[in-house]
Design a protein around this motif. Structure first.
Motif, PDB file in Angstrom:
ATOM      1  N   TRP A  89      51.578  39.847  43.505  1.00 30.90           N
ATOM      2  CA  TRP A  89      50.378  39.020  43.328  1.00 30.90           C
ATOM      3  C   TRP A  89      49.132  39.804  43.533  1.00 30.90           C
ATOM      4  N   ILE A  90      48.180  39.735  42.743  1.00 26.36           N
ATOM      5  CA  ILE A  90      46.741  40.601  42.981  1.00 26.36           C
ATOM      6  C   ILE A  90      45.923  39.475  42.558  1.00 26.36           C
ATOM      7  N   PHE A  91      44.817  39.088  43.532  1.00 22.62           N
ATOM      8  CA  PHE A  91      43.916  38.055  43.627  1.00 22.62           C
ATOM      9  C   PHE A  91      42.686  38.891  43.408  1.00 22.62           C
ATOM     10  N   ASN A  92      41.885  38.674  42.184  1.00 20.02           N
ATOM     11  CA  ASN A  92      40.548  39.507  41.929  1.00 20.02           C
ATOM     12  C   ASN A  92      39.622  38.087  42.110  1.00 20.02           C
ATOM     13  N   ALA A  93      38.665  38.233  42.917  1.00 19.55           N
ATOM     14  CA  ALA A  93      37.686  37.346  43.138  1.00 19.55           C
ATOM     15  C   ALA A  93      36.511  37.725  41.971  1.00 19.55           C
ATOM     16  N   LEU A  94      36.348  36.946  41.080  1.00 20.03           N
ATOM     17  CA  LEU A  94      35.284  37.208  40.010  1.00 20.03           C
ATOM     18  C   LEU A  94      33.789  36.770  40.616  1.00 20.03           C
ATOM     19  N   ASP A  95      33.836  35.833  41.310  1.00 24.40           N
ATOM     20  CA  ASP A  95      32.801  35.265  42.169  1.00 24.40           C
ATOM     21  C   ASP A  95      33.144  34.525  43.029  1.00 24.40           C
ATOM     22  N   GLU A  96      32.123  33.782  43.760  1.00 18.98           N
ATOM     23  CA  GLU A  96      32.627  32.790  44.932  1.00 18.98           C
ATOM     24  C   GLU A  96      33.514  31.678  44.474  1.00 18.98           C
ATOM     25  N   LYS A  97      33.644  31.289  43.099  1.00 20.23           N
ATOM     26  CA  LYS A  97      34.293  30.238  42.733  1.00 20.23           C
ATOM     27  C   LYS A  97      35.244  30.528  41.884  1.00 20.23           C
ATOM     28  N   GLU A  98      35.755  31.602  41.465  1.00 21.48           N
ATOM     29  CA  GLU A  98      36.742  32.039  40.336  1.00 21.48           C
ATOM     30  C   GLU A  98      37.440  33.177  40.861  1.00 21.48           C
ATOM     31  N   THR A  99      38.881  32.958  40.752  1.00 22.48           N
ATOM     32  CA  THR A  99      39.818  33.954  41.047  1.00 22.48           C
ATOM     33  C   THR A  99      40.610  34.219  39.882  1.00 22.48           C
ATOM     34  N   PHE A 100      40.953  35.594  39.619  1.00 22.70           N
ATOM     35  CA  PHE A 100      41.849  35.777  38.601  1.00 22.70           C
ATOM     36  C   PHE A 100      43.140  36.330  39.238  1.00 22.70           C
ATOM     37  N   VAL A 101      44.139  35.806  39.166  1.00 19.26           N
ATOM     38  CA  VAL A 101      45.371  35.892  39.598  1.00 19.26           C
ATOM     39  C   VAL A 101      46.403  36.691  38.674  1.00 19.26           C
TER      40      VAL A 101
END
Length: 155
Positions: A89-101
């Motif tokens: 799993w890779i978790f990429n925080a796009l901003d403080e309220k969005e995460t691309f998994v």
């Protein structure tokens, strides 16, 4: 990721929640059981094993956690002895309220037909897991996607 060919499954999804919340949903079985398996023996910890159970199918699986990078990455090994695959799993925080998994499952073994079947099943399965996680984390809805994938009475 150590893939050297196209023998891998991949599923990806934007989840509109902070990265820490999304990350916890995949390492804490109290949360994960709301959208994937029904029971987990313990929180994922690097270098330790855990057991995940899908009670509706009478199935349990021991997983081994290889890597935990807080809010960034999880790597596990799972499967029958001699047939283990790796899930990352890779978790990429796009901003403080969005995460691309991004979830990638690789290290499949066998002939071409076996590998193709495993890649197809894994891609479908992790797509359902991500959709279930999104519904639960964003809207507090339990869609029962994993339960309803193989309903009783179907051959």
């Amino acid at each position: 990721m150590a893939t050297v060919n196209n023998n891998f499954a991949k599923a990806e999804m934007l989840i509109r929640k902070p990265v820490s919340e999304v990350f916890q949903a995949f390492i804490n079985p109290e949360i994960t059981s709301k959208f994937w398996f029904t029971k987990g023996s313990e929180k994922l910890e690097e270098g330790k094993s855990a057991e995940w159970t899908w009670e509706m199918y009478g199935f349990s699986l021991t997983i081994f956690t290889k890597v935990i990078e807080e809010d960034k990455r999880i790597v596990i090994e799972w499967g029958n002895s001699g047939e283990e695959t790796i899930v990352e799993w890779i978790f990429n925080a796009l901003d403080e309220k969005e995460t691309f998994v991004s979830i990638t499952n690789y290290n499949f073994k066998g002939d071409a037909d076996t590998i193709l079947s495993e890649v197809r099943n894994s891609t479908e399965g992790f797509t359902l897991v991500l959709a279930g996680a999104k519904a639960f984390l964003e809207h507090n809805l339990q869609l029962n996607l994993v339960l309803d994938r193989f309903p009783k009475g179907l051959s």
